[in-house]
Scaffold this active site. Structure first.
Site, PDB file in Angstrom:
ATOM      1  N   THR A 138       0.891  -1.140  -0.027  1.00 57.68           N
ATOM      2  CA  THR A 138      -0.034   0.036   0.009  1.00 57.68           C
ATOM      3  C   THR A 138       0.834   1.497   0.230  1.00 57.68           C
ATOM      4  OG1 THR A 138      -1.464   1.311   1.470  1.00 57.68           O
ATOM      5  CG2 THR A 138       0.168  -0.357   2.457  1.00 57.68           C
ATOM      6  N   ASP A 139       0.067   2.419  -0.445  1.00 58.13           N
ATOM      7  CA  ASP A 139       1.263   3.536  -0.392  1.00 58.13           C
ATOM      8  C   ASP A 139       1.145   4.375   0.923  1.00 58.13           C
ATOM      9  OD1 ASP A 139      -1.642   4.267   0.066  1.00 58.13           O
ATOM     10  OD2 ASP A 139      -1.560   5.796  -1.596  1.00 58.13           O
ATOM     11  N   GLU A 140       0.661   3.433   2.010  1.00 61.34           N
ATOM     12  CA  GLU A 140       0.422   3.991   3.342  1.00 61.34           C
ATOM     13  C   GLU A 140       1.757   3.687   4.065  1.00 61.34           C
ATOM     14  OE1 GLU A 140      -3.031   3.679   5.871  1.00 61.34           O
ATOM     15  OE2 GLU A 140      -4.253   3.902   4.001  1.00 61.34           O
ATOM     16  N   TYR A 163      -1.836  -0.424  11.145  1.00 57.69           N
ATOM     17  CA  TYR A 163      -2.110  -0.760   9.783  1.00 57.69           C
ATOM     18  C   TYR A 163      -0.994  -0.812   8.799  1.00 57.69           C
ATOM     19  CZ  TYR A 163      -3.293  -1.531   4.856  1.00 57.69           C
ATOM     20  OH  TYR A 163      -3.311  -1.706   3.497  1.00 57.69           O
ATOM     21  N   LYS A 167       1.875  -3.529   7.377  1.00 60.96           N
ATOM     22  CA  LYS A 167       2.290  -3.700   5.857  1.00 60.96           C
ATOM     23  C   LYS A 167       3.554  -3.492   5.666  1.00 60.96           C
ATOM     24  CE  LYS A 167      -0.537  -4.667   3.074  1.00 60.96           C
ATOM     25  NZ  LYS A 167      -1.261  -5.992   2.527  1.00 60.96           N
TER      26      LYS A 167
HETATM   27  P1  NAD Z   1     -10.251  -6.602   2.185  1.00 57.82           P
HETATM   28  O1  NAD Z   1     -10.409  -6.382   3.423  1.00 57.82           O
HETATM   29  O2  NAD Z   1     -11.575  -6.311   1.174  1.00 57.82           O
HETATM   30  O3  NAD Z   1     -10.069  -7.961   1.955  1.00 57.82           O
HETATM   31  C1  NAD Z   1      -9.151  -8.930   2.732  1.00 57.82           C
HETATM   32  C2  NAD Z   1      -9.222 -10.362   2.333  1.00 57.82           C
HETATM   33  O4  NAD Z   1      -8.393 -11.118   3.224  1.00 57.82           O
HETATM   34  C3  NAD Z   1     -10.667 -10.845   2.910  1.00 57.82           C
HETATM   35  O5  NAD Z   1     -11.248 -11.753   1.868  1.00 57.82           O
HETATM   36  C4  NAD Z   1     -10.461 -11.694   4.272  1.00 57.82           C
HETATM   37  O6  NAD Z   1     -11.280 -12.761   4.291  1.00 57.82           O
HETATM   38  C5  NAD Z   1      -8.999 -11.989   3.796  1.00 57.82           C
HETATM   39  N1  NAD Z   1      -8.317 -12.333   5.034  1.00 57.82           N
HETATM   40  C6  NAD Z   1      -8.072 -11.730   5.857  1.00 57.82           C
HETATM   41  N2  NAD Z   1      -7.352 -12.336   7.012  1.00 57.82           N
HETATM   42  C7  NAD Z   1      -6.796 -13.476   6.556  1.00 57.82           C
HETATM   43  C8  NAD Z   1      -6.056 -14.674   6.818  1.00 57.82           C
HETATM   44  N3  NAD Z   1      -5.748 -14.699   8.226  1.00 57.82           N
HETATM   45  N4  NAD Z   1      -6.164 -15.933   6.025  1.00 57.82           N
HETATM   46  C9  NAD Z   1      -6.685 -15.805   4.776  1.00 57.82           C
HETATM   47  N5  NAD Z   1      -7.528 -14.693   4.358  1.00 57.82           N
HETATM   48  C10 NAD Z   1      -7.655 -13.525   5.382  1.00 57.82           C
HETATM   49  O7  NAD Z   1      -9.034  -5.977   1.568  1.00 57.82           O
HETATM   50  P2  NAD Z   1      -8.737  -5.125   0.125  1.00 57.82           P
HETATM   51  O8  NAD Z   1      -9.222  -3.826   0.340  1.00 57.82           O
HETATM   52  O9  NAD Z   1      -9.386  -5.941  -0.811  1.00 57.82           O
HETATM   53  O10 NAD Z   1      -7.043  -5.231   0.088  1.00 57.82           O
HETATM   54  C11 NAD Z   1      -6.409  -6.170  -0.364  1.00 57.82           C
HETATM   55  C12 NAD Z   1      -5.088  -6.167  -0.295  1.00 57.82           C
HETATM   56  O11 NAD Z   1      -4.813  -4.847  -0.756  1.00 57.82           O
HETATM   57  C13 NAD Z   1      -4.427  -5.834   1.179  1.00 57.82           C
HETATM   58  O12 NAD Z   1      -3.220  -6.510   1.392  1.00 57.82           O
HETATM   59  C14 NAD Z   1      -4.377  -4.337   1.443  1.00 57.82           C
HETATM   60  O13 NAD Z   1      -3.631  -3.973   2.296  1.00 57.82           O
HETATM   61  C15 NAD Z   1      -4.046  -3.957   0.024  1.00 57.82           C
HETATM   62  N6  NAD Z   1      -4.525  -2.552  -0.496  1.00 57.82           N
HETATM   63  C16 NAD Z   1      -5.738  -1.995  -0.289  1.00 57.82           C
HETATM   64  C17 NAD Z   1      -5.940  -0.904  -0.708  1.00 57.82           C
HETATM   65  C18 NAD Z   1      -7.499  -0.325  -0.694  1.00 57.82           C
HETATM   66  O14 NAD Z   1      -7.665   0.844  -0.603  1.00 57.82           O
HETATM   67  N7  NAD Z   1      -8.448  -1.354  -0.187  1.00 57.82           N
HETATM   68  C19 NAD Z   1      -5.345  -0.180  -1.408  1.00 57.82           C
HETATM   69  C20 NAD Z   1      -3.782  -0.745  -1.437  1.00 57.82           C
HETATM   70  C21 NAD Z   1      -3.369  -1.794  -1.006  1.00 57.82           C
HETATM   71  O1  DAU Z   2      -4.008   4.131   0.450  1.00 59.93           O
HETATM   72  C1  DAU Z   2      -4.113   2.968   0.447  1.00 59.93           C
HETATM   73  C2  DAU Z   2      -5.113   2.443   1.801  1.00 59.93           C
HETATM   74  O2  DAU Z   2      -6.462   3.052   1.320  1.00 59.93           O
HETATM   75  C3  DAU Z   2      -5.168   0.945   2.026  1.00 59.93           C
HETATM   76  O3  DAU Z   2      -3.989   0.374   2.076  1.00 59.93           O
HETATM   77  C4  DAU Z   2      -6.056   0.554   2.780  1.00 59.93           C
HETATM   78  O4  DAU Z   2      -6.241  -0.670   3.125  1.00 59.93           O
HETATM   79  C5  DAU Z   2      -7.588   1.341   2.559  1.00 59.93           C
HETATM   80  O5  DAU Z   2      -8.331   1.021   3.862  1.00 59.93           O
HETATM   81  C6  DAU Z   2      -7.219   2.676   2.444  1.00 59.93           C
HETATM   82  O6  DAU Z   2      -6.828   3.454   3.747  1.00 59.93           O
HETATM   83  P1  DAU Z   2      -7.419   4.997   4.050  1.00 59.93           P
HETATM   84  O7  DAU Z   2      -7.437   4.998   5.593  1.00 59.93           O
HETATM   85  O8  DAU Z   2      -6.923   5.806   3.323  1.00 59.93           O
HETATM   86  O9  DAU Z   2      -8.952   4.743   3.578  1.00 59.93           O
HETATM   87  P2  DAU Z   2     -10.338   5.077   4.282  1.00 59.93           P
HETATM   88  O10 DAU Z   2     -11.247   4.769   3.214  1.00 59.93           O
HETATM   89  O11 DAU Z   2     -10.426   4.628   5.662  1.00 59.93           O
HETATM   90  O12 DAU Z   2     -10.090   6.460   4.339  1.00 59.93           O
HETATM   91  C7  DAU Z   2      -9.847   7.442   3.174  1.00 59.93           C
HETATM   92  C8  DAU Z   2     -10.098   9.013   3.800  1.00 59.93           C
HETATM   93  O13 DAU Z   2     -11.358   9.258   4.162  1.00 59.93           O
HETATM   94  C9  DAU Z   2      -9.062   9.211   4.712  1.00 59.93           C
HETATM   95  O14 DAU Z   2      -8.234  10.473   4.816  1.00 59.93           O
HETATM   96  C10 DAU Z   2     -10.178   9.417   6.062  1.00 59.93           C
HETATM   97  C11 DAU Z   2     -11.427   9.480   5.513  1.00 59.93           C
HETATM   98  N1  DAU Z   2     -12.613   9.074   6.160  1.00 59.93           N
HETATM   99  C12 DAU Z   2     -12.645   7.837   6.092  1.00 59.93           C
HETATM  100  C13 DAU Z   2     -13.655   7.468   6.659  1.00 59.93           C
HETATM  101  C14 DAU Z   2     -13.789   5.560   6.902  1.00 59.93           C
HETATM  102  C15 DAU Z   2     -13.419  10.018   6.574  1.00 59.93           C
HETATM  103  O15 DAU Z   2     -13.411  11.311   6.694  1.00 59.93           O
HETATM  104  N2  DAU Z   2     -14.628   9.404   7.088  1.00 59.93           N
HETATM  105  C16 DAU Z   2     -14.630   7.969   7.329  1.00 59.93           C
HETATM  106  O16 DAU Z   2     -15.983   7.789   7.514  1.00 59.93           O
END
Ligand code: NAD
Ligand code: DAU
Length: 356
Positions: A138-140, A163, A167
């Site tokens: 992730t970019d985080e 989190y 990562k």
């Molecule tokens: P998500 O939370 O929707 O899905 C996570 C999946 O992992 C779920 O299906 C869950 O059941 C499974 N899981 C959790 N713990 C597990 C375990 N111990 N064993 C097997 N399976 C398990 O997540 P997402 O948003 O699809 O993110 C997928 C990946 O991409 C993650 O690694 C996350 O860090 C990364 N990522 C997410 C974002 C975003 O904005 N959503 C951005 C950048 C990177």
């Molecule tokens: O940047 C990649 C990441 O993006 C992934 O690695 C994470 O898994 C994913 O959860 C996401 O993280 P963020 O914390 O950036 O996403 P979130 O949707 O929780 O929040 C996005 C922005 O919106 C952040 O500035 C917080 C704000 N926010 C979020 C929620 C849930 C709000 O203002 N209100 C809210 O209720």
């Protein structure tokens, strides 16, 4: 959805048997759906624990595909992942605890799954001498980035939430396994991803489903924190491109790359597309340690031939229309466990004067 198709060159360059850990989640399931839609696609085993965020309905469109198999299990289960590793040529690891707010409330599962679980998968890749191991990161990991800078892959990690620290822990193990054992790891660092099938805790699906139901949208602090929103199909294509053509040992940023968008702009986009009034916007207290800005330079991934195809305006239109048409997917989720989390997270932020 856009129904994106992948080039035959890309599909041909992928390993032939792929273990997709976390493939029942948001991005992992998009990756599997898109991958299996291609003629000549690799065989896929999805390994997923089906936590609150995993959902077999996300994989329903591929359930009958002859090249697909689902195994419910935990990536921390060493015996299981060693066994499954024998049947594949590579692992793509999506499995993780992923919500920053949950990591602030309860970091424990993040350390177990994101750190130990990645180690267990790397051990399987080492044992079976896999062709590739792709860690979805992730970019985080870069932490807060001051304008006008954009993070480069060579920048040091500066995680600020439990989190993002988990990562970084996973990434560091990948790099160590590459240096020490020669495991051909790849890392993608994707930006904030949105689109269909996203569990409604992240800002876009939360605000969309709240607005569709005429409920308030909790904006953290002044709503000025910005993110680089990437449509889920573009993120999945970026991961496939790195899996096919990335250089082992390297990390690749995957960002949309336009002007980053803030929380209030997300809220206004949702209001416009759902026809709701701005009274639904509720400012609540800020997230502790809230990173104010992420922004990526994705030149390196673009040099592999990858480029996002969906801008934020069109991506939001597609997303809102999907959530409007698929209430049967998200309405059951917004009960039980979700409501418990929602109250626990947002009540203290809302204070006594404001309801959420
Ligand atoms: P998500 O939370 O929707 O899905 C996570 C999946 O992992 C779920 O299906 C869950 O059941 C499974 N899981 C959790 N713990 C597990 C375990 N111990 N064993 C097997 N399976 C398990 O997540 P997402 O948003 O699809 O993110 C997928 C990946 O991409 C993650 O690694 C996350 O860090 C990364 N990522 C997410 C974002 C975003 O904005 N959503 C951005 C950048 C990177
Ligand atoms: O940047 C990649 C990441 O993006 C992934 O690695 C994470 O898994 C994913 O959860 C996401 O993280 P963020 O914390 O950036 O996403 P979130 O949707 O929780 O929040 C996005 C922005 O919106 C952040 O500035 C917080 C704000 N926010 C979020 C929620 C849930 C709000 O203002 N209100 C809210 O209720």
């Amino acid at each position: 959805m856009s129904g994106q198709t992948w080039s035959s060159d890309l599909v041909a360059a992928l390993p032939r048997r792929v273990l997709v850990a976390g493939g029942a989640g948001f991005i992992g399931s998009a990756f599997v759906r898109l991958l299996l839609a291609n003629p000549g696609a690799p065989q896929v085993i999805v390994l997923d624990k089906l936590t609150y965020a995993g959902n077999l309905a996300n994989l329903e469109p591929v359930a009958a595909h002859p090249g697909y198999r689902f195994v419910q299990g935990d990536i921390c289960d060493r015996a299981l992942v060693d066994r499954l590793g024998a049947d594949v040529d590579c692992i793509v690891n999506f499995a993780a605890e992923t919500h920053v707010d949950r990591s602030i409330l309860d970091p424990d599962a993040f350390i177990r799954t994101d750190v130990y679980g990645t180690f267990a998968l790397l051990e399987s890749a080492r044992l079976h001498q896999h062709q590739r191991f792709l860690q979805v990161s992730t970019d985080e990991v870069y932490g807060d980035v001051e304008a006008p800078l954009r993070s480069l892959e060579s920048d040091p990690p500066r995680p600020r939430s439990p989190y993002s620290a988990s990562k970084v822990g996973a990434e560091m193990q990948c790099l160590a396994y590459h240096a020490t054992y020669g495991v051909p790891i790849l890392i993608t660092r994707g930006s904030n991803t949105y689109g269909p099938y996203q569990y409604p805790e992240k800002i876009v699906p939360l605000f969309v489903t709240q607005a569709l139901d005429g409920l308030s949208m909790p904006v953290y602090g002044d709503g000025g924190a910005v993110r680089d929103y990437l449509y889920v199909e573009d993120h999945a294509l970026g991961i496939a491109s790195v899996l096919a053509w990335g250089v082992p040992g390297e990390a690749y940023n995957l960002g949309q790359g336009g002007e980053p968008i803030n929380g209030l702009e997300v809220a206004h986009s949702v209001l416009r597309l759902t026809g709701r009034s701005r009274e639904l916007i509720r400012h609540v207290a800020d997230r502790p340690g809230h990173d104010r800005r992420y922004a990526l330079d994705s030149t390196k991934a673009r040099s592999l031939g990858w480029a996002p195809t969906m801008d934020f305006t069109r991506g939001m239109e597609q997303t809102v229309s999907w959530y409007s048409a698929n209430r049967s997917w998200w309405e059951p989720i917004k009960s039980g466990e979700f409501l418990e989390f929602y109250r626990r997270n947002y009540r203290p932020l809302a204070g006594t004067a404001t309801s959420i």
